[in-house]
Design a protein around this motif. Structure first.
Motif, PDB file in Angstrom:
ATOM      1  N   LEU A 130       5.024 -32.680  21.326  1.00  0.00           N
ATOM      2  CA  LEU A 130       5.936 -32.032  21.606  1.00  0.00           C
ATOM      3  C   LEU A 130       6.487 -30.747  20.894  1.00  0.00           C
ATOM      4  O   LEU A 130       6.642 -31.133  19.660  1.00  0.00           O
ATOM      5  CB  LEU A 130       7.241 -32.954  22.026  1.00  0.00           C
ATOM      6  CG  LEU A 130       7.065 -34.235  22.633  1.00  0.00           C
ATOM      7  CD1 LEU A 130       8.387 -34.989  22.668  1.00  0.00           C
ATOM      8  CD2 LEU A 130       6.625 -33.891  24.066  1.00  0.00           C
ATOM      9  N   GLY A 131       6.367 -29.629  21.431  1.00  0.00           N
ATOM     10  CA  GLY A 131       6.533 -28.337  20.479  1.00  0.00           C
ATOM     11  C   GLY A 131       5.575 -27.745  20.051  1.00  0.00           C
ATOM     12  O   GLY A 131       4.551 -28.418  19.650  1.00  0.00           O
ATOM     13  N   TYR A 132       5.581 -26.256  19.933  1.00  0.00           N
ATOM     14  CA  TYR A 132       4.473 -25.692  19.347  1.00  0.00           C
ATOM     15  C   TYR A 132       4.903 -24.506  18.411  1.00  0.00           C
ATOM     16  O   TYR A 132       4.444 -23.306  18.422  1.00  0.00           O
ATOM     17  CB  TYR A 132       3.426 -25.252  20.585  1.00  0.00           C
ATOM     18  CG  TYR A 132       2.147 -24.871  19.957  1.00  0.00           C
ATOM     19  CD1 TYR A 132       1.276 -25.810  19.435  1.00  0.00           C
ATOM     20  CD2 TYR A 132       1.610 -23.401  20.074  1.00  0.00           C
ATOM     21  CE1 TYR A 132      -0.148 -25.494  19.001  1.00  0.00           C
ATOM     22  CE2 TYR A 132       0.334 -23.153  19.987  1.00  0.00           C
ATOM     23  CZ  TYR A 132      -0.520 -24.132  19.234  1.00  0.00           C
ATOM     24  OH  TYR A 132      -2.069 -23.770  18.757  1.00  0.00           O
ATOM     25  N   GLY A 133       5.825 -24.945  17.704  1.00  0.00           N
ATOM     26  CA  GLY A 133       6.611 -23.957  16.612  1.00  0.00           C
ATOM     27  C   GLY A 133       5.573 -24.066  15.555  1.00  0.00           C
ATOM     28  O   GLY A 133       4.330 -24.283  15.433  1.00  0.00           O
ATOM     29  N   LYS A 184       7.397 -22.356  27.005  1.00  0.00           N
ATOM     30  CA  LYS A 184       6.802 -21.297  27.807  1.00  0.00           C
ATOM     31  C   LYS A 184       5.434 -21.464  27.598  1.00  0.00           C
ATOM     32  O   LYS A 184       4.738 -21.354  26.574  1.00  0.00           O
ATOM     33  CB  LYS A 184       7.249 -19.715  27.063  1.00  0.00           C
ATOM     34  CG  LYS A 184       8.657 -19.695  27.231  1.00  0.00           C
ATOM     35  CD  LYS A 184       9.251 -18.404  26.770  1.00  0.00           C
ATOM     36  CE  LYS A 184      10.654 -18.104  26.782  1.00  0.00           C
ATOM     37  NZ  LYS A 184      10.943 -16.882  26.099  1.00  0.00           N
ATOM     38  N   LYS A 185       4.770 -21.355  28.958  1.00  0.00           N
ATOM     39  CA  LYS A 185       3.436 -21.636  28.730  1.00  0.00           C
ATOM     40  C   LYS A 185       2.582 -20.258  28.562  1.00  0.00           C
ATOM     41  O   LYS A 185       2.127 -19.629  29.472  1.00  0.00           O
ATOM     42  CB  LYS A 185       2.875 -22.377  30.000  1.00  0.00           C
ATOM     43  CG  LYS A 185       1.253 -22.895  29.983  1.00  0.00           C
ATOM     44  CD  LYS A 185       0.863 -23.642  31.149  1.00  0.00           C
ATOM     45  CE  LYS A 185      -0.518 -24.002  30.986  1.00  0.00           C
ATOM     46  NZ  LYS A 185      -1.340 -23.114  30.641  1.00  0.00           N
ATOM     47  N   LYS A 186       2.331 -19.802  27.122  1.00  0.00           N
ATOM     48  CA  LYS A 186       1.679 -18.646  27.194  1.00  0.00           C
ATOM     49  C   LYS A 186       0.491 -18.871  26.315  1.00  0.00           C
ATOM     50  O   LYS A 186      -0.010 -17.863  25.720  1.00  0.00           O
ATOM     51  CB  LYS A 186       2.566 -17.721  26.394  1.00  0.00           C
ATOM     52  CG  LYS A 186       3.098 -18.341  25.245  1.00  0.00           C
ATOM     53  CD  LYS A 186       4.184 -17.231  24.546  1.00  0.00           C
ATOM     54  CE  LYS A 186       4.878 -17.795  23.186  1.00  0.00           C
ATOM     55  NZ  LYS A 186       5.886 -16.905  22.695  1.00  0.00           N
ATOM     56  N   TYR A 187      -0.115 -19.976  26.079  1.00  0.00           N
ATOM     57  CA  TYR A 187      -1.107 -20.304  25.089  1.00  0.00           C
ATOM     58  C   TYR A 187      -2.521 -20.713  26.083  1.00  0.00           C
ATOM     59  O   TYR A 187      -2.154 -21.357  27.224  1.00  0.00           O
ATOM     60  CB  TYR A 187      -0.926 -21.339  24.213  1.00  0.00           C
ATOM     61  CG  TYR A 187       0.502 -21.275  23.451  1.00  0.00           C
ATOM     62  CD1 TYR A 187       0.365 -20.324  22.477  1.00  0.00           C
ATOM     63  CD2 TYR A 187       1.584 -21.752  23.671  1.00  0.00           C
ATOM     64  CE1 TYR A 187       1.362 -20.110  21.642  1.00  0.00           C
ATOM     65  CE2 TYR A 187       2.780 -21.635  22.940  1.00  0.00           C
ATOM     66  CZ  TYR A 187       2.453 -20.500  21.860  1.00  0.00           C
ATOM     67  OH  TYR A 187       3.804 -20.329  21.000  1.00  0.00           O
ATOM     68  N   LEU A 222       0.936 -27.481  28.324  1.00  0.00           N
ATOM     69  CA  LEU A 222       1.417 -27.645  29.618  1.00  0.00           C
ATOM     70  C   LEU A 222       2.880 -27.340  29.523  1.00  0.00           C
ATOM     71  O   LEU A 222       3.649 -27.471  28.515  1.00  0.00           O
ATOM     72  CB  LEU A 222       1.594 -29.186  29.934  1.00  0.00           C
ATOM     73  CG  LEU A 222      -0.053 -29.820  30.436  1.00  0.00           C
ATOM     74  CD1 LEU A 222       0.100 -31.283  30.672  1.00  0.00           C
ATOM     75  CD2 LEU A 222      -0.204 -29.197  31.861  1.00  0.00           C
ATOM     76  N   SER A 223       3.747 -26.925  30.625  1.00  0.00           N
ATOM     77  CA  SER A 223       4.941 -26.499  30.817  1.00  0.00           C
ATOM     78  C   SER A 223       5.834 -27.823  30.331  1.00  0.00           C
ATOM     79  O   SER A 223       5.363 -28.803  30.937  1.00  0.00           O
ATOM     80  CB  SER A 223       5.218 -25.964  31.976  1.00  0.00           C
ATOM     81  OG  SER A 223       6.603 -25.876  32.224  1.00  0.00           O
TER      82      SER A 223
END
Length: 271
Positions: free
Chosen positions: A131-134, A159-162, A171-172
Motif C-alpha cells: 500500500l503506497g508508493y512514496g 495515481k496510476k502513473k507507473y 493498480l489504482s
C-alpha cells in the motif's frame, strides 16, 4: 546552522516530534565517547532546498537521515550522487559524505524492511500487496520484489502513473476492493496511521481479508496502530515498523560514520 564539532542530523517536516534516530545514534556516539551528536532539524517544505544546500556546504555536517516528506526531494537535489540501488527507488533516507566530501545518498529503508519481514515470516508468498508508493514504498517494493522473485507484487497507488516491471504491477487504489482477499501478505507503506487513529483500510476491507494473511505495518508510532487493532479483532497476525526502524538506523549509522563497530554491535548498543 553550523557547529564547531562534526554532527549528524535527521531532516524532515517535524522529526523533533518523535523521530527515534537521534536517540539511537546518540547512544552509539556516547558508547564511542565521541563529541558528535545527531540532532533533529524541522524544515518547512518551502525552505527544504535552501536548508539542504546549506547543509551540503557545512563541512561539519557529516550526513544523517532524511524522513517524510523529503526522501524524494533529497534524491532530486543530490543530482546523481547516490548508490546504484537508489536509481530506481528515486528516494533516499540516508546521507553520507563521499571521497570528495560531497553529500552522497543511500537508502536503508528497503533493506531494513526486508530483514524485518523475513524475521516475522520467511515462507513463500504467491501474492504480496504493498500500500503506497512514496519514499518508503519505493524502497520496500524494490527489495521485496528482488527477494520474492516468484511472488506477484501488487502496488496500490492513488495515481496510476507507473509502468509495471519484473514481478511488480501497479493498480489504482480504487480497485483494492476487487483484490483485497487474494493476498498472502500486506505491507502498509503509507503514513496513514502515523501518530493518528486513522487507517489505510476501512473496516469493510479488513473484514474481507484472508485470515491467514501476514500484515506488516511499517509505522512504529503508535506501536499498535488503529489498523493493527482492527486486524487483531479478526485474528490476523500483524507487526509494526519498530524492528525495521531499528535496522535502518543501524545500516544508516554504519554508512555515515567511520567506525569499526559491526552492525551487530551497533544494533546491540541501540537496543
Amino acid at each position: 546552522m553550523s557547529y564547531k564539532d562534526e554532527y549528524s542530523a535527521i531532516l524532515g517536516l517535524k522529526p523533533s516530534k518523535g523521530a527515534r534516530s537521534p536517540k539511537l545514534w546518540n547512544k552509539v556516539y556516547r558508547h564511542l565517547k565521541s563529541k558528535k551528536k545527531m540532532i533533529p532539524i524541522d524544515i518547512k517544505k518551502k525552505n527544504f532546498k535552501k536548508k539542504f544546500l546549506e547543509l551540503s556546504k557545512d563541512k561539519n555536517f557529516i550526513g544523517g537521515a532524511v524522513t517524510v516528506p523529503y526522501k524524494e526531494l533529497a534524491f532530486k537535489y543530490l543530482k546523481g550522487n547516490y548508490d546504484k540501488q537508489v536509481k530506481r527507488i528515486k528516494a533516499i533516507n540516508c546521507l553520507t559524505r563521499d571521497k570528495k566530501n560531497n553529500l552522497y545518498g543511500a537508502n536503508t529503508d528497503g533493506e531494513a524492511a526486508l530483514i524485518s519481514f523475513k524475521k516475522k515470516s520467511n515462507k513463500k508468498f504467491n501474492k504480496i500487496a504493498i500500500l503506497g508508493y512514496g519514499g518508503v514504498g519505493k524502497a520496500v517494493t524494490e527489495y521485496i520484489s528482488q527477494y520474492f522473485k516468484k511472488s506477484k507484487i501488487l502496488v496500490f497507488v492513488r495515481k496510476k502513473k507507473y509502468k509495471n516491471y519484473k514481478n511488480i504491477f501497479f493498480l489504482s487504489w480504487k480497485k483494492i476492493d476487487h483484490y483485497i482477499d487474494k493476498f498472502d501478505a500486506f505491507i502498509n507503506c503509507t503514513s496513514v496511521g502515523f501518530l493518528s487513529n486513522r487507517s489505510p483500510l476501512n473496516k469493510y476491507q479488513i473484514m474481507k481479508l484472508n485470515k491467514k494473511v501476514i500484515f506488516f505495518d511499517v509505522i512504529y508510532q503508535p506501536k499498535i496502530t488503529t489498523l493493527m487493532k482492527e486486524l487483531k479483532k479478526k485474528g490476523i497476525i500483524s507487526f509494526n515498523g519498530l524492528e525495521m526502524n531499528l535496522e535502518q538506523a543501524v545500516l544508516a549509522f554504519k554508512k555515515t560514520n567511520k567506525t569499526n563497530l559491526s552492525n551487530k554491535n551497533i544494533k546491540k548498543i541501540m537496543s
